[in-house]
Write a protein that holds these residues in place. Sequence first.
Motif, mmCIF file in Angstrom:
data_model
loop_
_atom_site.group_PDB
_atom_site.id
_atom_site.type_symbol
_atom_site.label_atom_id
_atom_site.label_comp_id
_atom_site.label_asym_id
_atom_site.label_seq_id
_atom_site.Cartn_x
_atom_site.Cartn_y
_atom_site.Cartn_z
ATOM 1 N N SER A 1 0.871 -0.947 -0.156
ATOM 2 C CA SER A 1 0.063 0.104 -0.029
ATOM 3 C C SER A 1 0.733 1.214 0.169
ATOM 4 O O SER A 1 2.093 1.209 0.349
ATOM 5 C CB SER A 1 -0.954 0.169 1.265
ATOM 6 O OG SER A 1 -0.281 0.109 2.474
ATOM 7 N N HIS A 2 0.160 2.157 -0.282
ATOM 8 C CA HIS A 2 0.953 3.613 -0.556
ATOM 9 C C HIS A 2 1.623 4.019 0.858
ATOM 10 O O HIS A 2 2.677 4.399 1.225
ATOM 11 C CB HIS A 2 0.096 4.855 -0.903
ATOM 12 C CG HIS A 2 0.863 6.071 -0.969
ATOM 13 N ND1 HIS A 2 1.604 6.255 -2.017
ATOM 14 C CD2 HIS A 2 0.768 7.316 -0.222
ATOM 15 C CE1 HIS A 2 2.230 7.575 -1.926
ATOM 16 N NE2 HIS A 2 1.362 8.171 -0.757
ATOM 17 N N SER A 3 0.830 3.749 1.953
ATOM 18 C CA SER A 3 0.735 4.552 3.524
ATOM 19 C C SER A 3 2.223 3.323 3.767
ATOM 20 O O SER A 3 3.270 3.806 4.343
ATOM 21 C CB SER A 3 0.019 3.868 4.496
ATOM 22 O OG SER A 3 -0.657 2.753 4.264
ATOM 23 N N VAL B 1 5.397 4.612 1.889
ATOM 24 C CA VAL B 1 6.021 5.631 2.766
ATOM 25 C C VAL B 1 6.474 5.501 4.068
ATOM 26 O O VAL B 1 7.558 5.927 4.463
ATOM 27 C CB VAL B 1 4.938 6.682 2.758
ATOM 28 C CG1 VAL B 1 5.120 7.857 3.774
ATOM 29 C CG2 VAL B 1 4.077 7.289 1.436
ATOM 30 N N LEU B 2 5.788 4.455 4.836
ATOM 31 C CA LEU B 2 6.520 4.195 6.272
ATOM 32 C C LEU B 2 7.894 3.484 6.312
ATOM 33 O O LEU B 2 8.781 4.183 6.962
ATOM 34 C CB LEU B 2 5.492 3.369 6.960
ATOM 35 C CG LEU B 2 5.705 3.066 8.380
ATOM 36 C CD1 LEU B 2 5.871 4.159 9.195
ATOM 37 C CD2 LEU B 2 4.511 2.022 8.934
ATOM 38 N N GLU C 1 3.401 11.530 12.458
ATOM 39 C CA GLU C 1 2.461 11.111 11.555
ATOM 40 C C GLU C 1 2.712 9.576 10.952
ATOM 41 O O GLU C 1 1.918 8.871 10.922
ATOM 42 C CB GLU C 1 2.641 12.100 9.882
ATOM 43 C CG GLU C 1 1.558 11.695 9.181
ATOM 44 C CD GLU C 1 1.719 12.684 7.977
ATOM 45 O OE1 GLU C 1 0.810 12.452 6.847
ATOM 46 O OE2 GLU C 1 2.656 13.462 7.941
ATOM 47 N N CYS C 2 4.121 9.295 11.080
ATOM 48 C CA CYS C 2 4.512 7.877 10.687
ATOM 49 C C CYS C 2 3.850 7.001 11.927
ATOM 50 O O CYS C 2 3.457 5.889 11.626
ATOM 51 C CB CYS C 2 5.824 7.860 10.542
ATOM 52 S SG CYS C 2 6.362 8.252 8.992
ATOM 53 N N MET D 1 0.243 6.380 11.349
ATOM 54 C CA MET D 1 0.349 5.310 10.483
ATOM 55 C C MET D 1 0.355 3.855 10.892
ATOM 56 O O MET D 1 -0.424 3.245 10.293
ATOM 57 C CB MET D 1 1.190 5.818 9.188
ATOM 58 C CG MET D 1 0.907 6.953 8.612
ATOM 59 S SD MET D 1 2.247 7.597 7.482
ATOM 60 C CE MET D 1 2.202 6.037 6.324
ATOM 61 N N MET E 1 -2.381 1.074 10.239
ATOM 62 C CA MET E 1 -2.157 -0.156 9.469
ATOM 63 C C MET E 1 -2.553 -1.304 10.354
ATOM 64 O O MET E 1 -2.827 -2.430 9.968
ATOM 65 C CB MET E 1 -0.500 0.065 9.304
ATOM 66 C CG MET E 1 -0.165 -1.013 8.210
ATOM 67 S SD MET E 1 1.635 -0.769 7.827
ATOM 68 C CE MET E 1 1.208 0.746 6.934
#
Length: 207
Positions: free
Chosen positions: A66-68, A71-72, A187-188, A191, A195
Amino acid sequence: MTTRAPIFDQILADYRQKVKDLGEDAGRCETLGVTQTQTGFTVPLFNQSITITPDRIVDENGVPPSHSASVLVCQYLLLCPDYPQTDRTLVTYKDFKDAAPYVIGFKNTAEHAIAKTFSGRLDALEMACQALDGQPFDTDVACQTAFQFQALPRVPIFLLFNDADDDFPAQCTLLFWKNAAGYLDMECLAMIGGMLAHRLQESYKLR
């Protein structure tokens, strides 16, 4: 089938370039507990491994995560501290200094989401936790079940759950080591909570 907006592809391309610019870095690998390959890095994320190269980001099956998740793992590499962080005091998300803008979202997408999905389904929650390689966690806090998950090599997340009864609704509390703020921004970390909730919900739906 939904089409991902081009902006998301550009964001990941920028991250891949930044990761590429890290070059060979044995110290970073040791600090973060990740593996460097000939063309990039492999980062464990929950119960999967994600590899970042200049050309792509894929899991162990060659499938883009996934995009998240993409990024993570990139942020985990890029925000590496200068030295290992050692404070393993357990704290709630809202206890982090810079968490305030994300606290409500974290509660809604992570803690409240888990509590709502698994209210009256304690056995299902425990099976979902085990499916994500969660390990039972001993705690002095009064709760009906507690699990630890290795979100990232240096960033575990801890789940404490009490099911609904005649007086109270189901409640879920997620905890981190205090040193998590040395590895990721707020923010991470938010996430990671979202998740975990999503993956537990998906595991439950598959049963």
